[in-house]
Enzyme design. Sequence first.
Site, PDB file in Angstrom:
ATOM      1  N   GLY A   1       0.902  -1.304  -0.077  1.00  0.00           N
ATOM      2  CA  GLY A   1      -0.003   0.185  -0.104  1.00  0.00           C
ATOM      3  C   GLY A   1       0.954   1.299  -0.163  1.00  0.00           C
ATOM      4  O   GLY A   1       2.005   1.338  -0.720  1.00  0.00           O
ATOM      5  N   SER A   2       0.343   2.292   0.844  1.00  0.00           N
ATOM      6  CA  SER A   2       0.886   3.607   0.736  1.00  0.00           C
ATOM      7  C   SER A   2       2.281   3.700   1.209  1.00  0.00           C
ATOM      8  O   SER A   2       3.132   4.696   0.836  1.00  0.00           O
ATOM      9  CB  SER A   2       0.097   4.714   1.285  1.00  0.00           C
ATOM     10  OG  SER A   2      -1.214   4.669   0.560  1.00  0.00           O
ATOM     11  N   THR A   3       2.760   2.747   1.967  1.00  0.00           N
ATOM     12  CA  THR A   3       4.244   2.682   2.388  1.00  0.00           C
ATOM     13  C   THR A   3       5.143   2.673   1.257  1.00  0.00           C
ATOM     14  O   THR A   3       6.254   3.335   1.364  1.00  0.00           O
ATOM     15  CB  THR A   3       4.563   1.635   3.512  1.00  0.00           C
ATOM     16  OG1 THR A   3       4.007   0.519   3.085  1.00  0.00           O
ATOM     17  CG2 THR A   3       3.917   2.172   4.867  1.00  0.00           C
ATOM     18  N   PHE A   4       4.625   2.166   0.080  1.00  0.00           N
ATOM     19  CA  PHE A   4       5.418   2.023  -0.900  1.00  0.00           C
ATOM     20  C   PHE A   4       5.659   3.226  -1.768  1.00  0.00           C
ATOM     21  O   PHE A   4       6.792   3.252  -2.504  1.00  0.00           O
ATOM     22  CB  PHE A   4       4.867   0.846  -2.129  1.00  0.00           C
ATOM     23  CG  PHE A   4       5.913   0.355  -3.032  1.00  0.00           C
ATOM     24  CD1 PHE A   4       6.915  -0.413  -3.000  1.00  0.00           C
ATOM     25  CD2 PHE A   4       5.640   1.080  -4.310  1.00  0.00           C
ATOM     26  CE1 PHE A   4       7.677  -0.831  -3.928  1.00  0.00           C
ATOM     27  CE2 PHE A   4       6.384   0.669  -5.518  1.00  0.00           C
ATOM     28  CZ  PHE A   4       7.427  -0.045  -5.135  1.00  0.00           C
ATOM     29  N   LYS A   5       4.891   4.123  -1.310  1.00  0.00           N
ATOM     30  CA  LYS A   5       4.865   5.382  -2.146  1.00  0.00           C
ATOM     31  C   LYS A   5       6.363   6.062  -1.780  1.00  0.00           C
ATOM     32  O   LYS A   5       6.860   7.000  -2.667  1.00  0.00           O
ATOM     33  CB  LYS A   5       3.816   6.446  -1.760  1.00  0.00           C
ATOM     34  CG  LYS A   5       2.479   5.972  -2.341  1.00  0.00           C
ATOM     35  CD  LYS A   5       1.418   6.983  -1.754  1.00  0.00           C
ATOM     36  CE  LYS A   5       0.045   6.246  -2.253  1.00  0.00           C
ATOM     37  NZ  LYS A   5      -1.085   6.716  -1.718  1.00  0.00           N
TER      38      LYS A   5
END
Length: 584
Positions: free
Chosen positions: A306-310
């Site tokens: 999810g958004s931690t990969f951003k």
Amino acid sequence: MVPNYTYHRLKILIVFIVCLTGFGILMGRLGYLMLFQSAHYTALAEELHERERSIKAARGRIYDANGTVIADNRTVCTVSVIHSQISDADEVVKVLSEQLELDEVSVRKKVEKISSREIIKSNVDKAVGDAIRVFELDGVKVDEDYKRYYPFGSLASKVLGFTGGDNQGIIGLEVKYENYLKGQNGMILTQTDARGVEIDAAAEGRIEPVDGNSLYLSLDMNIQKFVEQEARKVMEQKQAKKVSVIVMNPKNGEIYAMVNVPEFDLNDPFTLNVPIDTSSMNSEEKQELLNQMWRNPCINDTYEPGSTFKIITAAAGLEEGVVSLTDTFHCPGYRIVEDRRIHCHKVAGHGSETFVQGVMNSCNPVFIEVGLRLGVENMCRYFNQFGLLSRTGIDLPGEAGTIMHKAENMGEVELATVSFGQSFQITPIQLITTASSIINGGIRITPHFAVEVRNSEETVIEKLSWETGERIVSEETSETMRNILEQVVAEGTGHRAYLEGYRIGGKTATSEKLPRSENRYIASFIGFAPADDPEVIALITIDEPQGIYYGGTIAAPVVSNIFDNILPYLGIEKEELPEESSEN
């Protein structure tokens, strides 16, 4: 009729010659055996009169970062019988069955079995072994042995692992460093007469065992204990399936804590840690439950980050130069890619925003645009450059690899979803390692526990070195990412990780598990401190929380609590606020 003496003499002569020839052959064979095979048959004869009993070597201890023993040995006994030396079988059966709490029938079967040595029971408490010795039973041997003992019980169970009945490592660090820890067994040699009775105990030969080497880790049990408390608390509050936390030094990859709750009792590793009725299960089903209990989700399981990969998408975009901090975007609440409408977590949209604001807001359309600007070829190149397509090399067995689209199978829709952390899977250890490498100045590191190996005299025999990889981003991009992620905590979605007196950076995430229709989520947060020069980084994943499931709401505060306790412990002092310094 006159007897034919010549005929009988000839028969006698023939018999004599045959006998003489046979005797000569036997004498020749005997001479050959005595002159040329004497050593071989002497060894066989001695072997018939020798008894061997193994002396187990003490397994090397495991120490944490403070020199605290976290895997030790306890003296136990192995009780055995030698059939030929038993003088009163009934007495032996009676005493052993009572002292060892075993069925008399099974004990008698072993006692009466004709063999050189029969083990009755191993891993017997030393007190029980000493009690059996007092009876001085002929033919009963009580040999001291070692059993692995874990002073902290279930703490760090899925990291340390445990040993089997033969004291050999089965999972975790115990099996990874088996060659250092196992030691070399010794031997007791005794001589017996033709009946198998020992003839001279004083002449007993002994080969001393060599103890295993000790292993020193970066794992800090004080940090591990506190992090586990926080993980258990949030798991109970949110009725989550499981919670995992990794705390690491982003500069060198040393792991301070790795928590996976629920853990299991290392001193009783074959008892399930959850109340499940196994009476109707077969052995394969029971073993599968144990295997699941022993799994370490931080390294064995993959998930959509999810958004931690951003963090990774933003770093790649900045490094490639396809986006700048002042670039502006518009978020109406969705982005259409080919024939798909991909929504932002804020249905109403964020409106006009800069790239920095897009990161602070964790805006999907912004990252979709960055991903499309990068393109499939560049995105795959950065996946490889950042080390995401290979394993981290952590010193634990069973690390899973990244599950990613092949470049030829990626279209714009796949590229868009990958850019904000969906439609592929990685392990938590891979995510925190890559994030560490982005914020530490841009150098890829190897996560690890083991630091050095010492012998039984506490002399360092090997300092373990861990590979530092190539630069994955420039120092400029690394510094920019630290600044952006600090703003995420100061004013963005990660504001619940804010900690007064410390500069914290981080990123929230809420990822939906497959199948999407089941509405099952993983809430997570990755944070580091101090933001300008990171000394510690932490990643928490909360699997299937009930009720509110947003990472910024339930995961970020846990990392804040962890940092509030461990930063002072690690010697990282609070910074004075400007107004306080001006008054002093």
